[in-house]
Design a protein around this motif. Structure first.
Motif, short mmCIF file in Angstrom:
data_model
loop_
_atom_site.label_atom_id
_atom_site.label_comp_id
_atom_site.label_asym_id
_atom_site.label_seq_id
_atom_site.Cartn_x
_atom_site.Cartn_y
_atom_site.Cartn_z
N GLY A 215 -16.73 4.00 0.98
CA GLY A 215 -16.03 4.19 -0.28
C GLY A 215 -14.58 3.77 -0.08
O GLY A 215 -14.22 3.15 0.92
N SER A 216 -13.74 4.16 -1.00
CA SER A 216 -12.35 3.78 -0.93
C SER A 216 -11.60 4.61 0.12
O SER A 216 -11.61 5.83 0.08
CB SER A 216 -11.71 4.01 -2.31
N SER B 256 -5.31 7.34 -8.78
CA SER B 256 -6.23 7.73 -7.70
C SER B 256 -5.57 8.67 -6.71
O SER B 256 -6.23 9.20 -5.82
CB SER B 256 -6.76 6.50 -6.97
N GLN B 257 -4.27 8.87 -6.87
CA GLN B 257 -3.52 9.77 -5.98
C GLN B 257 -2.93 10.95 -6.73
O GLN B 257 -1.89 11.49 -6.36
CB GLN B 257 -2.44 8.99 -5.24
N GLN C 144 -8.13 5.66 1.19
CA GLN C 144 -6.84 5.69 0.53
C GLN C 144 -5.66 5.63 1.50
O GLN C 144 -4.65 5.03 1.20
CB GLN C 144 -6.72 6.97 -0.32
N THR D 4 -0.15 5.85 -9.97
CA THR D 4 -1.30 5.68 -9.09
C THR D 4 -2.23 6.87 -9.32
O THR D 4 -2.15 7.89 -8.65
CB THR D 4 -0.86 5.59 -7.61
N SER E 259 -4.13 12.39 -1.86
CA SER E 259 -5.05 12.53 -0.73
C SER E 259 -4.28 13.14 0.43
O SER E 259 -3.06 12.98 0.54
CB SER E 259 -5.61 11.17 -0.32
N ARG F 245 0.82 -1.21 0.00
CA ARG F 245 0.00 0.00 0.00
C ARG F 245 0.85 1.26 0.00
O ARG F 245 0.55 2.23 -0.70
CB ARG F 245 -0.94 0.01 1.21
#
Length: 160
Positions: A154-155, A77-78, A157, A75, A82, A66
């Motif tokens: 939800g996700s 989503s990053q 992070q 990545t 975040s 991770r």
């Protein structure tokens, strides 16, 4: 080896949260023992992460994966990253076995995770099982009990 004081145990927990808020995940990972776990139960009062489903139950290898994902250039989503903030009550030392070098602290928290226009608030309790290894405190287990652990999420992070 001298046992840590309650103040040193409390400072360790507070410093760990500050490290996460600063997104220092590689340093945070080094706080765990080789057999350490990060556990987020799926039910109130859950006593065994292996016999029941959990939101998260990660050993050090999964934590390393991770952390590497969070640092990865691909990545998506990053991008942007975040961010997080821990608001902690004063940690309490629940148990200490000075002879064995094992200590337990519990901390009530509010945690905010944000990315772009989305902000998510979580509340709960973190229980740290700390051990002394080579003259330093390490996390053998960090258990995060969310108030609404049985909700649909939800996700997530980052790390609470």
């Amino acid at each position: 080896m001298t046992a840590p004081t309650d103040t040193q145990l409390i400072d360790f927990v507070l410093d760990e949260a500050a490290m996460l808020d600063a997104l220092r995940f590689e340093d945070w990972l080094q706080l765990f023992t080789e057999d350490g776990h990060y556990w987020m139960p799926l039910a109130h009062g859950q006593t065994d992460p292996r016999l029941h489903a959990s939101l998260l139950y990660e050993d050090k290898l999964l934590l390393q994966v991770r952390v590497a994902r969070l640092a990865g250039a691909r990545t998506f989503s990053q991008q942007p990253v975040s961010r997080c903030h821990h608001l902690l009550q004063q940690p309490r030392v629940l148990a200490r076995d000075d002879a064995a070098g094992i200590f337990t602290c519990r901390t009530s928290f509010h945690y905010v995770e944000t990315r772009q226009d989305t902000q998510t608030l979580y509340a709960g309790w973190a229980t740290h099982t700390l051990v002394q290894q080579a003259g330093a405190l390490r996390i053998r287990e960090k258990r995060v009990d969310l108030v609404n652990c049985d909700a649909a999420f939800g996700s997530m992070q980052l790390f609470m």
